[in-house]
Motif scaffolding. Structure first.
Motif, short mmCIF file in Angstrom:
data_model
loop_
_atom_site.label_atom_id
_atom_site.label_comp_id
_atom_site.label_asym_id
_atom_site.label_seq_id
_atom_site.Cartn_x
_atom_site.Cartn_y
_atom_site.Cartn_z
N THR A 1 12.45 12.39 7.58
CA THR A 1 13.46 13.40 7.94
C THR A 1 14.25 13.80 6.70
OG1 THR A 1 15.18 11.77 8.40
CG2 THR A 1 13.74 12.36 10.23
N TYR A 2 14.92 14.95 6.80
CA TYR A 2 15.81 15.38 5.73
C TYR A 2 16.77 14.25 5.37
CZ TYR A 2 15.22 20.54 6.02
OH TYR A 2 14.78 21.82 5.96
N SER A 3 17.35 13.62 6.44
CA SER A 3 18.37 12.60 6.17
C SER A 3 17.78 11.42 5.44
CB SER A 3 19.01 12.10 7.47
OG SER A 3 19.32 13.17 8.28
N GLU A 4 16.58 11.01 5.85
CA GLU A 4 15.94 9.87 5.17
C GLU A 4 15.66 10.22 3.71
OE1 GLU A 4 13.50 7.54 8.72
OE2 GLU A 4 12.64 9.36 7.86
N ALA A 5 15.11 11.41 3.49
CA ALA A 5 14.79 11.81 2.11
C ALA A 5 16.06 11.87 1.28
CB ALA A 5 14.07 13.15 2.10
N ALA A 6 17.13 12.41 1.87
CA ALA A 6 18.38 12.53 1.12
C ALA A 6 18.92 11.14 0.77
CB ALA A 6 19.40 13.32 1.92
N GLU A 7 18.88 10.23 1.74
CA GLU A 7 19.38 8.86 1.48
C GLU A 7 18.54 8.17 0.40
OE1 GLU A 7 21.89 6.82 2.71
OE2 GLU A 7 22.77 8.46 3.85
N LEU A 8 17.22 8.34 0.49
CA LEU A 8 16.34 7.74 -0.50
C LEU A 8 16.66 8.27 -1.89
CD1 LEU A 8 12.93 7.85 1.37
CD2 LEU A 8 14.04 5.84 0.42
N ALA A 9 16.79 9.57 -1.98
CA ALA A 9 17.05 10.20 -3.28
C ALA A 9 18.41 9.74 -3.81
CB ALA A 9 17.02 11.71 -3.14
N TYR A 10 19.38 9.76 -2.93
CA TYR A 10 20.74 9.41 -3.31
C TYR A 10 20.81 7.97 -3.82
CZ TYR A 10 25.79 9.05 -2.78
OH TYR A 10 27.11 8.86 -3.02
N ASN A 11 19.97 7.12 -3.25
CA ASN A 11 19.99 5.70 -3.62
C ASN A 11 18.96 5.35 -4.68
OD1 ASN A 11 22.13 4.33 -1.93
ND2 ASN A 11 21.01 5.46 -0.36
N GLY A 12 18.46 6.36 -5.39
CA GLY A 12 17.68 6.06 -6.58
C GLY A 12 16.21 6.44 -6.57
N ALA B 1 18.61 -0.31 -1.68
CA ALA B 1 18.95 0.30 -0.40
C ALA B 1 17.71 0.36 0.48
CB ALA B 1 19.52 1.70 -0.61
N ILE B 2 17.92 0.01 1.74
CA ILE B 2 16.83 0.11 2.72
C ILE B 2 17.19 1.29 3.61
CG2 ILE B 2 15.55 -1.10 4.54
CD1 ILE B 2 17.72 -3.23 2.47
N VAL B 3 16.23 2.20 3.76
CA VAL B 3 16.52 3.46 4.44
C VAL B 3 15.58 3.68 5.61
CG1 VAL B 3 16.54 5.98 4.13
CG2 VAL B 3 17.38 4.51 2.30
N GLY B 4 16.10 4.16 6.69
CA GLY B 4 15.27 4.53 7.84
C GLY B 4 16.15 4.97 8.98
N GLU B 5 15.70 5.96 9.75
CA GLU B 5 16.47 6.42 10.91
C GLU B 5 16.56 5.28 11.93
OE1 GLU B 5 17.82 9.44 11.57
OE2 GLU B 5 16.74 10.89 10.31
N GLY B 6 17.72 5.15 12.52
CA GLY B 6 17.88 4.22 13.65
C GLY B 6 17.70 2.76 13.27
N VAL C 1 12.35 1.37 0.60
CA VAL C 1 13.39 0.65 -0.15
C VAL C 1 13.50 1.26 -1.55
CG1 VAL C 1 11.73 -1.21 -0.65
CG2 VAL C 1 14.14 -1.60 -1.06
N THR C 2 14.74 1.48 -1.98
CA THR C 2 14.96 2.10 -3.29
C THR C 2 15.86 1.20 -4.13
OG1 THR C 2 16.98 3.18 -2.60
CG2 THR C 2 14.94 4.39 -2.26
N SER C 3 15.97 1.50 -5.39
CA SER C 3 16.88 0.71 -6.21
C SER C 3 17.46 1.55 -7.34
CB SER C 3 16.16 -0.50 -6.79
OG SER C 3 15.10 -0.08 -7.61
N MET C 4 18.59 1.09 -7.84
CA MET C 4 19.22 1.73 -8.99
C MET C 4 19.71 0.62 -9.91
SD MET C 4 21.56 4.66 -7.31
CE MET C 4 22.02 5.79 -8.55
#
Ligand code: ADP
Ligand code: ASP
Ligand code: MG
Length: 468
Positions: free
Chosen positions: A255-266, A405-410, A313-316
Motif C-alpha cells: 500500500t501507499y502507507s506501507e511504501a511510505a513507512e518503509l521509505a521513511y524508515n530507511g 523498523a518493521i512495517v506492515g498494515e494491521g 524490515v528496514t534500517s537506518m
C-alpha cells in the motif's frame, strides 16, 4: 492528458551508454502505445562527485577540484561518444561542456568565498541531472523518438528550503501546463531532470538526496498521469534491503502507507516523500528493475489485497539519539517537549522516532546524524536559560545507535508479534535502547546499538518469516 505514463530512471539505470540504451528501449516500447514523460537521475555516483568537488573547492584544494572536474567531464564525454552517432556528437558535446562550465563557475565561486552557500550548492548539484537528461534526450532523438531535455527548474516550483525543498503544487501545475503539455501534445517525449526545482522567483533548489523519485511523483500528479513507473536496480520493493539480507524477497504489492513507512524508515529504494503527491488521485506506482525487464516489479497502490501483518524490515545507521531530561520535577514536561519540537522544526531536523517516560518526564528522539549539529545548536539556544540554571540536565547525545523498523498494515492485530520480535533481537545479544510504535499500527520502530543493527535486521526478517 489521457493515458500518460511517467517513468523515472534512477542513477544506475542512467549509469552508462548501455544503461541509457536499455532505458531508451523501454521508452520506445511505451511511447508506441501512449504519451510518455520521463524523469532522470544523474548517472550513478555523479551527485556524490559533485558534492565532493564543492567540498574540495571550499577547502581551497585546487588540484582535487581540477581532478574531479576532469573525471566529471570524461565520464559524460565517453558516454556521449559511446551512445550517439558521430554526426550528432559535436552539438551534444558542446552543450555538455557548457553545462560543466556552469558547474566550474559555481565551484570556483565556492573556492573564492571559502564556503558553500546552500543555494549555490543546489544550483551546482543539479548539473548531474542536467547532463544525464541532455544525453538521454539526444539518444531518444537519435533512435527516432522526438525528445527534449527539460531542466526541472523551469517546471517544479518549490519553497526556499535549499537542499530539502518542498514543491508548491499549484504553481508547478501551471508551469507543467505551459512547459510540458505542449510537448506531450506534439508527441515529443520530455526528459525532465530529477532532483531539482526552483523557487517562484527562480532561485534553484533541490528536493533532498534521492529526490528524483519525488520529482517523478510531483510531475505524475500535476500532469494527471495514469501510472508512474520507477526504474531502479532491484526487482521491486523487497522484504529487506537485499544488500543486508540475502534472503529478502520481492513484495508483489504494497500500500501507499506501507511504501511510505518503509521509505521513511530507511528503505532507499524510494524517496520518503514520493507517495504524498499521488494520494489525492490514487495514481498507482510500479517499482521495476531496468536490469531485469521480465520481473513484474512491485505495485504500490492506495489499497492492495496483500496479507496483513509484518511485511518488511528496514534500517537506518546514520542516526543519533538525543535525550532531554528535566532536573527539576516542577518543570512542565509537556511544555519542554513542545518547545524542543519547535526548536527541531526551526532547525529543519526531522524527528524519526520519539519516546518518553511519563514518570521521569524525560524523553528522547532520534534524528539523522547529518542534522545533529544544527538540531543541538537550536535546542541549546531555545533552552539556554533552563540549562544555565540547571532546570534541564545537559542533553545527552548517543551516536552509537541504529534504527530498525518493521512495517506492515494491521500489525497490531497480530498477537504476540512485538514479543517475538523483541525476543529475536535479544537472542542476538543486541541491546534494545528505545521502542516506538506509531498509532498508525503500521510500524514498530526499535532503536538498537549500532553494532548490532544488521544482526537485528536479519533476526527480525527471519522470525517474521518475511523471506517466504
Ligand atoms: P536509484 O538510483 O534507482 O534511485 P537507489 O540506490 O536509490 O536506486 O535505490 C535502490 C536500492 O535500494 C537497492 O539497490 C537496494 O540496495 C536498496 N534498498 C534498501 N531497502 C530496500 C528494500 N526494502 N527493497 C528494495 N531495495 C532496497
Ligand atoms: N542524483 C540525486 C542523488 O543522488 C537524486 C537521485 O538520484 O534521486 O541524490
Ligand atoms: Mg534513489
Amino acid at each position: 492528458m489521457q493515458q500518460l505514463l511517467v517513468m523515472k530512471f534512477g542513477g544506475t539505470s542512467m549509469g552508462s551508454a548501455d544503461r541509457m540504451r536499455t532505458a531508451g528501449q523501454i521508452c520506445a516500447e511505451q511511447h508506441k502505445q501512449r504519451p510518455v514523460a520521463i524523469v532522470v537521475s544523474a548517472m550513478s555516483k555523479v551527485t556524490d562527485l559533485l558534492l565532493d568537488t564543492l567540498r574540495k573547492a571550499e577547502a581551497g584544494d585546487s588540484a582535487a577540484l581540477e581532478a574531479n572536474l576532469s573525471q566529471l567531464e570524461q565520464r559524460h564525454v565517453i558516454t556521449c561518444c559511446e551512445l550517439l552517432p558521430t554526426d550528432r556528437q559535436p552539438a551534444v558535446l558542446s552543450q555538455l561542456h557548457s553545462i560543466i562550465g556552469d558547474f566550474r563557475r559555481i565551484a570556483q565561486g565556492v573556492q573564492m568565498l571559502g564556503e558553500r552557500p546552500p543555494r549555490s550548492v543546489d544550483e551546482a548539484v543539479a548539473v548531474g541531472e542536467r547532463l544525464s537528461a541532455l544525453l538521454m534526450a539526444a539518444h531518444l532523438d537519435a533512435v527516432g523518438i522526438p525528445a527534449k531535455a527539460i531542466n526541472a527548474a523551469s517546471v517544479v516550483v518549490t519553497d526556499a528550503v535549499f537542499g530539502n525543498a518542498t514543491p508548491l503544487m499549484d504553481p508547478t501545475r501551471e508551469k507543467a501546463d505551459t512547459v510540458l503539455h505542449p510537448l506531450l501534445e506534439a508527441g515529443t517525449l520530455p526528459v525532465v531532470t530529477g532532483f531539482n526545482g526552483a523557487t517562484i522567483d527562480g532561485r534553484p533548489t533541490t528536493l533532498g538526496r534521492g529526490g528524483s523519485d519525488f520529482s517523478a511523483s510531483i510531475l505524475a500528479a500535476v500532469l494527471d498521469a495514469t501510472d508512474l513507473w520507477i526504474w531502479t536496480d532491484v526487482d521491486g520493493i523487497m522484504t529487506a534491503d537485499p544488500r543486508l539480507v540475502p534472503g529478502a524477497a520481492v513484495l508483489p504489492e504494497v500500500t501507499y502507507s506501507e511504501a511510505a513507512e518503509l521509505a521513511y524508515n530507511g528503505a532507499k529504494v524510494l524517496h520518503p516523500r514520493t507517495l504524498a503527491p499521488l494520494v489525492e488521485k490514487g495514481i498507482p506506482v510500479w517499482s521495476k528493475n531496468s536490469f531485469n525487464l521480465s520481473a513484474p516489479g512491485t505495485r504500490i497502490a492506495p489499497r492492495v489485497d496483500a496479507p496483513q501483518g509484518p511485511r518488511a524490515v528496514t534500517s537506518m545507521a546514520n542516526v543519533a539519539l538525543v535525550s532531554v531530561a528535566p532536573a527539576d520535577p516542577e518543570l512542565n514536561a509537556v511544555q519542554v517537549m513542545s518547545r524542543a519540537l519547535a526548536a527541531l522544526a526551526a532547525a529543519n531536523a526531522e524527528v524519526l522516532a520519539l519516546t518518553s517516560s511519563s514518570y521521569r518526564q524525560s524523553f528522547c528522539f532520534l534524528i539523522r546524524r547529518d542534522e545533529l549539529s544544527r538540531a543541538t545548536e537550536s535546542l541549546e539556544t531555545t533552552f539556554a536559560l533552563e540549562l544555565a540554571h540547571g532546570y534541564l540536565k545537559p542533553f545527552e547525545v548517543d551516536e552509537n545507535v541504529g534504527l530498525l523498523a518493521i512495517v506492515g498494515e494491521g500489525m497490531r492485530g497480530t498477537t504476540g508479534m512485538a514479543g517475538r520480535i523483541f525476543t529475536a533481537i535479544s537472542q542476538e545479544d543486541v541491546n534494545i535502547i528505545a521502542i516506538a510504535q506509531g498509532s498508525s499500527e503500521l510500524t514498530i520502530a526499535i532503536v538498537v546499538r549500532r553494532d548490532g543493527l544488521e544482526k537485528a535486521v536479519r533476526a527480525v526478517h527471519e522470525v517474521c518469516q518475511l523471506g517466504q
